[in-house]
Motif scaffolding. Structure first.
Motif, PDB file in Angstrom:
ATOM      1  N   PHE A 413       0.829  -1.210   0.000  1.00  0.00           N
ATOM      2  CA  PHE A 413       0.000   0.000   0.000  1.00  0.00           C
ATOM      3  C   PHE A 413       0.861   1.257   0.000  1.00  0.00           C
ATOM      4  O   PHE A 413       0.660   2.174  -0.805  1.00  0.00           O
ATOM      5  N   TYR A 414       1.846   1.309   0.905  1.00  0.00           N
ATOM      6  CA  TYR A 414       2.631   2.535   1.081  1.00  0.00           C
ATOM      7  C   TYR A 414       3.440   2.860  -0.167  1.00  0.00           C
ATOM      8  O   TYR A 414       3.541   4.024  -0.566  1.00  0.00           O
ATOM      9  N   ASP A 415       3.990   1.840  -0.790  1.00  0.00           N
ATOM     10  CA  ASP A 415       4.806   2.088  -1.982  1.00  0.00           C
ATOM     11  C   ASP A 415       3.956   2.516  -3.171  1.00  0.00           C
ATOM     12  O   ASP A 415       4.426   3.256  -4.044  1.00  0.00           O
ATOM     13  N   ARG A 416       2.714   2.071  -3.227  1.00  0.00           N
ATOM     14  CA  ARG A 416       1.814   2.456  -4.327  1.00  0.00           C
ATOM     15  C   ARG A 416       1.186   3.833  -4.124  1.00  0.00           C
ATOM     16  O   ARG A 416       0.725   4.461  -5.081  1.00  0.00           O
ATOM     17  N   LEU A 417       1.149   4.290  -2.886  1.00  0.00           N
ATOM     18  CA  LEU A 417       0.383   5.483  -2.548  1.00  0.00           C
ATOM     19  C   LEU A 417       1.023   6.748  -3.104  1.00  0.00           C
ATOM     20  O   LEU A 417       2.177   7.060  -2.799  1.00  0.00           O
ATOM     21  N   ARG A 418       0.249   7.498  -3.871  1.00  0.00           N
ATOM     22  CA  ARG A 418       0.751   8.741  -4.456  1.00  0.00           C
ATOM     23  C   ARG A 418       0.208   9.944  -3.677  1.00  0.00           C
ATOM     24  O   ARG A 418      -0.596  10.731  -4.168  1.00  0.00           O
TER      25      ARG A 418
END
Length: 484
Positions: A413-418
């Protein structure tokens, strides 16, 4: 998340890319540059906000300090810490040592004692190292009066003499704790109670600066009246004070303040209350406190480029007169250009909060309704709503913070979150961070630490979101994309 863990583990591949950061955690580049100019070979120099703070740091590091205005050796000679003083610049130096550096940095972080980055910049300009200070909008008049003018509606009935501006919110907490600890010790009261899980540096202050380890008590459940009452019955004559945040950080829980304040008064116990999470503009705590401390870095400095704080004395407190005297001597002053920058921004806090308060319920509703989200914490969560409504100034005034946990893996989630990622809150910019990793990495990464977090109702993978002024549809869309 690789960058988060790399920062915490001091991975050079990550740390060498961090040119700046939150100035109580990463020493500002201007302060590092100024210290490098003044330090002696083979020694580390920490620049402090005042000569008094340098003395405190030297004492903390085990130094025997003097005060005649030059660098002085400790009782252990050149092998120990030395107070540095030159051209009204203050600090402490010590031999290059990872252990001493860790202790010095942690102390200055905990108590808010670092030299202001704007002061360091101004000094570098005067030395000719920098051509000019960074252009910025500054308040041209009496900045302290302007800041207090905007704070006054949050503390009705309080005179200017009861406002004590500080170099940071943590310095306000530290000074209030020191002042009340000294006053209460005169009555044989030395025990301090941490109510709820609080911000890491507040916890550190209570653990490090109580008289003995036995004088620190942690109650994790802010709602458990029976435990609190039992503690007061058993230790009431020894308890000096209670420190809590209203609401707490990061679980955003609010104790029953009228009940707690009445109980504390019956037992002669002081209350230090911190409304930073929702802001003093939103919650009215002074009637219940001996002193309210809050960070002005959040909400008041909504552009995220000033660190400051304030302690406000309740004139009805039995300690009020002596608190005023002690706070005057214990607080670190705000550097004038920091104060002028704060004064230029603080008038925008109302508009910021109005925009945020429109967005928060929609973000909460989205998160609570998403199958990938396990739990959502905010000021009006069911378990806290009635208590929060007792202190809130207006319906819908909740502040910018939401915390939540996921059913799936954090890293994905965190790495995908823009969305912008960072550790502060109360800004025009939305910010999100894996809070427990940044604040309590030692606990997150050990079995005993994770057990301690679980006992306090904290998920190591908890995320803390500060909603900003961007269109709420954009914030929700970014969350939705990352949750797919």
């Amino acid at each position: 998340m690789r960058a988060v863990t790399g920062y915490e583990e001091k991975n050079p591949d990550i740390t060498r890319q961090l040119t700046s950061g939150y100035p109580r955690f990463l020493v500002h580049p201007f302060a590092r540059q100024l210290a490098e100019i003044h330090r002696q070979a083979g020694r580390t120099l920490w620049l402090t906000s005042s000569a008094r703070m340098a003395g405190e740091l030297a004492q903390y590091l085990g130094a025997h300090s003097t005060s005649s205005g030059q660098a002085h050796s400790t009782s252990s000679g050149q092998a120990g810490a030395q107070i540095f003083a030159a051209d009204n610049l203050n600090g402490v130096s010590h031999p290059e040592s990872a252990e001493l550096a860790t202790r010095a940095k942690a102390f200055l972080q905990n108590v808010g004692g670092f030299l202001s980055s704007r002061e360091a910049e101004d000094r570098l300009v005067r030395l000719g190292t920098l051509p000019a200070a960074t252009p910025e909008t500054l308040f041209a008049g009496d900045a302290a009066a302007e800041v207090k003018r905007h704070l006054r509606p949050a503390f009705p009935g309080v005179d200017d003499a009861d406002f004590f501006l500080a170099s940071s919110g943590m310095n306000a907490v530290y000074a209030a704790f020191r002042a009340l600890a000294e006053l209460q010790a005169g009555y044989g009261r030395t025990v301090w109670v941490q109510l709820g899980w609080l911000y890491l540096d507040t916890i550190a202050i209570l653990k490090k600066f109580t008289a003995t380890p036995g004088d620190y008590i942690y109650l994790h459940d802010v709602f458990d009246r029976a435990i609190i009452e039992r503690l007061f019955v058993e230790h009431g004559r020894r308890i000096a004070g209670i420190v809590t945040e209203v609401p707490t950080n990061p679980l955003i829980q609010t104790p029953d303040m009228p009940w707690l304040a009445a109980l504390a008064r019956r037992h002669g116990i002081a209350l230090i209350l911190d409304p930073t999470v929702s802001s003093a503009f939103n919650v009215n705590l002074l009637p219940y406190a001996d002193v309210v401390t809050t960070s002005l870095t959040k909400y008041a400095a909504s552009e995220g480029d000033v660190i400051a704080g304030v302690a406000v004395v309740n004139p009805a407190s039995p300690h009020a007169a002596r608190l005023r005297t002690k706070l005057n001597t214990l607080l670190e002053p705000v550097y004038p250009r920091d104060l002028a920058r704060l004064a230029a921004q603080i008038g925008k806090a109302g508009a910021l909060l109005a925009r945020v308060h429109d967005s928060i319920p929609r973000v909460v509703a989205f998160l609570e309704g998403h199958p990938a989200v396990r739990d959502v914490f905010w000021a009006r969560r069911a378990e806290s709503r009635a208590n929060f409504d007792r202190v809130v100034r207006a319906p819908g005034a909740v502040g910018a913070m939401i915390s939540f946990t996921l059913r799936g893996p954090l890293e994905k989630f965190y790495d995908r979150l823009r969305l912008p990622k960072g550790p502060s809150f109360g800004m025009t910019t939305t910010l999100i961070c894996p809070f427990m990793f940044l604040a309590h990495y030692d606990l997150v990464t050990s079995e005993a630490g994770r057990a301690a977090l679980a006992a306090s109702g904290l998920d190591p993978n908890l995320l803390r979101l500060s909603v900003g002024t961007e269109p709420v549809e954009d914030i929700i869309a970014a969350l939705a994309e990352a949750l797919e």
